[in-house]
Enzyme design. Structure first.
Site, PDB file in Angstrom:
ATOM      1  N   HIS A  48      -4.653 -12.571  -5.773  1.00  0.00           N
ATOM      2  CA  HIS A  48      -4.173 -12.680  -7.526  1.00  0.00           C
ATOM      3  C   HIS A  48      -4.813 -11.588  -8.383  1.00  0.00           C
ATOM      4  O   HIS A  48      -4.400 -10.526  -8.060  1.00  0.00           O
ATOM      5  CB  HIS A  48      -4.979 -14.221  -7.725  1.00  0.00           C
ATOM      6  CG  HIS A  48      -6.146 -13.345  -7.942  1.00  0.00           C
ATOM      7  ND1 HIS A  48      -6.912 -13.722  -6.404  1.00  0.00           N
ATOM      8  CD2 HIS A  48      -7.114 -13.518  -8.711  1.00  0.00           C
ATOM      9  CE1 HIS A  48      -8.230 -13.635  -7.379  1.00  0.00           C
ATOM     10  NE2 HIS A  48      -8.341 -13.392  -8.417  1.00  0.00           N
ATOM     11  N   HIS A  59      -4.270  -6.434 -11.937  1.00  0.00           N
ATOM     12  CA  HIS A  59      -4.241  -5.291 -10.310  1.00  0.00           C
ATOM     13  C   HIS A  59      -3.847  -6.757  -9.376  1.00  0.00           C
ATOM     14  O   HIS A  59      -4.749  -7.964 -10.248  1.00  0.00           O
ATOM     15  CB  HIS A  59      -4.811  -4.669 -10.702  1.00  0.00           C
ATOM     16  CG  HIS A  59      -6.233  -4.750  -9.589  1.00  0.00           C
ATOM     17  ND1 HIS A  59      -7.158  -5.259 -10.968  1.00  0.00           N
ATOM     18  CD2 HIS A  59      -7.279  -5.337  -9.444  1.00  0.00           C
ATOM     19  CE1 HIS A  59      -8.727  -5.767 -10.918  1.00  0.00           C
ATOM     20  NE2 HIS A  59      -8.120  -5.693  -9.341  1.00  0.00           N
TER      21      HIS A  59
END
Length: 189
Positions: free
Chosen positions: A135, A50
Site C-alpha cells: 500500500h 512509496h
C-alpha cells in the site's frame, strides 16, 4: 572521522518502490481536497510516497554497501501497478493509517518483495511475520473521527497506472519533511 567511528554510525533504511511524480501529484490533489474531512495529524509528504518492500531498520553505515551489493543481484522484469482507491488500518472511529491501495501485477510485486527478503536474509535481516500488504501510506495518527472516513475514502483516486522499472534503498531522516532520501536505485530489466 576514523574507520571505527564510521562503522559505529547507523541509519534507518528500507527497500521500496517509489511512486512516480504524476501519481504522487494525483494522490496529493485528492488529499488536499479532503484533508479537512479526515482526522489525521501526520500527513506523508508526496515526495515520500512509496510501497515498502522490506523495512530494514537501524543499520550500520558499514553494512549499507553490503546491502546494496545484495540488492544489485536481484533480477526481475519491469511490471505495471496502479492506484486503486484507498482505505485505513484500524477502526473507522480511530484509524491508525490512511492508505492508497495498489493493484495491477501484484504477483510481480510480491515476487520482488520475496527477492528483496532473500537478498537481505544473508546479511542478518529478518522479514516481518505479518503477511505482506502492499500500500501507499498517505497519513498516520488519527484523532477520533466520525464515520465519514469510509465515505471520503470511496472517492480516493483509482485507475492510474505506471510501470515499475526500478526500486530503491531509502534512508529515513526523522522529523523533517520530506523525510526519505534515496541511497541507491536498482533497475529492473
Amino acid at each position: 572521522m576514523g574507520q571505527g567511528d564510521h562503522n559505529n554510525q547507523s541509519v534507518r533504511v528500507f527497500v521500496a518502490v517509489p511512486i512516480p511524480k504524476p501519481i504522487a501529484e494525483e494522490l496529493e490533489h485528492w488529499r488536499n481536497a479532503n484533508r479537512d474531512k479526515l482526522p489525521f495529524r501526520k500527513w506523508t509528504h508526496p515526495q515520500d510516497y512509496h510501497i515498502t518492500l522490506q523495512f530494514l531498520g537501524e543499520t550500520s553505515l558499514h553494512k549499507l554497501e553490503a546491502i546494496c551489493t545484495s540488492l544489485r543481484e536481484i533480477k526481475a522484469n519491469p511490471f505495471t501497478l496502479s492506484i486503486n482507491g484507498g482505505g485505513f488500518f484500524g477502526q473507522a472511529k480511530s484509524p491508525r493509517v490512511l492508505w492508497s491501495a495498489v493493484s495491477g501485477d501484484i504477483r510481480s510485486l510480491r515476487s520482488l518483495h520475496l527477492s528483496v527478503i532473500q537478498a537481505t536474509s544473508g546479511l542478518g535481516f529478518i522479514p516481518e511475520e505479518r503477511p505482506y500488504n502492499p500500500h501507499i501510506t498517505l497519513a498516520r495518527k488519527a484523532t477520533d473521527s466520525d464515520s465519514t472516513i469510509v465515505e471520503v475514502m470511496s472517492s480516493a483516486p483509482a485507475g492510474l497506472a505506471w510501470e515499475v522499472d526500478h526500486f530503491t534503498l531509502m534512508r529515513t531522516h526523522m522529523n523533517v519533511s520530506p523525510m526519505y532520501e534515496i541511497v541507491e536505485t536498482f533497475t529492473l530489466m
